[in-house]
Design a protein around this motif. Structure first.
Motif, mmCIF file in Angstrom:
data_model
loop_
_atom_site.group_PDB
_atom_site.id
_atom_site.type_symbol
_atom_site.label_atom_id
_atom_site.label_comp_id
_atom_site.label_asym_id
_atom_site.label_seq_id
_atom_site.Cartn_x
_atom_site.Cartn_y
_atom_site.Cartn_z
ATOM 1 N N ARG A 111 0.829 -1.205 0.000
ATOM 2 C CA ARG A 111 0.000 0.000 0.000
ATOM 3 C C ARG A 111 0.863 1.254 0.000
ATOM 4 N NH1 ARG A 111 -4.881 -1.092 -2.025
ATOM 5 N NH2 ARG A 111 -4.962 -3.337 -1.730
ATOM 6 N N ARG A 112 1.980 1.181 0.698
ATOM 7 C CA ARG A 112 2.915 2.315 0.695
ATOM 8 C C ARG A 112 3.460 2.540 -0.711
ATOM 9 N NH1 ARG A 112 8.008 1.271 3.052
ATOM 10 N NH2 ARG A 112 6.902 -0.312 4.253
ATOM 11 N N ALA A 113 3.751 1.455 -1.414
ATOM 12 C CA ALA A 113 4.237 1.563 -2.789
ATOM 13 C C ALA A 113 3.185 2.189 -3.694
ATOM 14 C CB ALA A 113 4.619 0.182 -3.314
ATOM 15 N N TYR A 114 1.942 1.719 -3.591
ATOM 16 C CA TYR A 114 0.875 2.254 -4.443
ATOM 17 C C TYR A 114 0.697 3.758 -4.244
ATOM 18 C CZ TYR A 114 -0.462 -2.724 -4.509
ATOM 19 O OH TYR A 114 -0.479 -4.096 -4.596
ATOM 20 N N GLU A 115 0.780 4.181 -2.989
ATOM 21 C CA GLU A 115 0.565 5.600 -2.686
ATOM 22 C C GLU A 115 1.751 6.443 -3.140
ATOM 23 O OE1 GLU A 115 -0.805 8.453 1.040
ATOM 24 O OE2 GLU A 115 -0.014 6.454 1.444
ATOM 25 N N GLU A 116 2.963 6.018 -2.803
ATOM 26 C CA GLU A 116 4.149 6.816 -3.125
ATOM 27 C C GLU A 116 4.413 6.870 -4.626
ATOM 28 O OE1 GLU A 116 7.446 5.337 -0.887
ATOM 29 O OE2 GLU A 116 6.614 5.963 1.055
#
Length: 273
Positions: free
Chosen positions: A135-140
């Motif tokens: 989820r951190r990857a998708y957002e960043e």
């Protein structure tokens, strides 16, 4: 909690069904072509399994420079990490590696979460090593759509897999170009095209996850029978309902916190994303 954008593709269920019916008649190369012209924020998400390696090779043959997201759980086999390096060297894709929050090494993870978290609390483990980093990857990275290597022949929750899915509540689009392929088709492609693959496949593995919960597959067993033996799990969390996973994680965290006395050192878990 991260903010989620509105779905990139906004259409009702009948329209989604129509798109899938059209894509079902296409080859993986054509599906990937469609994806590349449809989404600007397109990424391949892979743990360098056999299907993912096929997709990487097809994209390279198309001169399609789709960046890659690799969630490093810090518990992969050495062979998997070696394959990630070999694949990047051969294909030259841009690789985005995401690890559990605040952890760079397996030792960091143990210090933060304790030893064998996958045994003591598999919900917290799955959320910490897979769901939160993804989820951190998708957002960043501002991901609109991800290409996955999931296939119907892997059975379990994947038996009814569609080529295009839109994740409820987040709008994330998941594209599964090899949905209709069998393991034998994947294996034949790897060998015919000299695609780098995990050395563990030559030792009887077919689906490779974390070292502590993956074993070789015996003759006659399903492809993913070597994952999570003795458990009812069929997915690690990446392809489960995000909000259900988050709720389960919060409930476990609350229970852990309540069980810890003020004089004890609480086991740390990753902040909620």
């Amino acid at each position: 909690m991260p903010s989620f954008a509105s779905p990139v593709l906004q259409f009702d269920e009948s329209q989604l069904e129509h798109i899938n019916n059209k894509l079902n008649a296409m080859k993986p190369e054509q599906i990937l072509d469609w994806a590349s012209v449809t989404f600007s924020g397109l990424f391949q998400e892979t743990a360098f399994g056999p299907s993912g390696n096929v997709i990487t090779d097809i994209l390279h043959a198309q001169n399609n420079s789709v960046p890659v997201i690799f969630v490093d759980t810090l518990h992969h086999f050495d062979e998997t990490l070696d394959l990630a390096k070999r694949s990047q060297q051969k294909y030259g894709f841009k690789l985005h590696v995401y690890k559990p929050l605040g952890c760079e090494t397996r030792e960091d993870f143990v210090a933060k979460h304790g030893d064998q978290l996958w045994k003591t609390d598999d919900v917290v483990y799955d959320y910490s090593v897979k769901v939160e980093p993804a989820r951190r990857a998708y957002e960043e990275l501002q991901v609109q759509a991800v290409i996955t290597g999931r296939r119907r022949s892997q059975k379990g929750d994947r038996a009814a897999l569609r080529i295009v899915e839109i994740e409820k509540g987040t709008g994330l689009v998941k594209i599964n170009p090899l949905a209709s392929w069998s393991f034998q088709q994947v294996w034949s492609y790897l060998r015919a095209n000299e695609v780098p693959y995990n050395a563990l496949l030559d030792q009887g593995y077919k689906s490779v996850g974390d070292y502590h919960s993956t074993r070789p597959v015996n003759a006659g067993e399903d492809e993913r029978a070597g994952r999570w033996e003795g458990s009812e799990k069929t997915e690690c969390g990446l392809h489960k309902d995000y909000f259900a996973m988050r709720a389960a994680f919060l409930a476990r965290k609350k229970k852990q916190d309540a069980a810890v006395s003020p004089s004890s050192s609480a086991q740390q878990v990753a902040p909620v994303a």
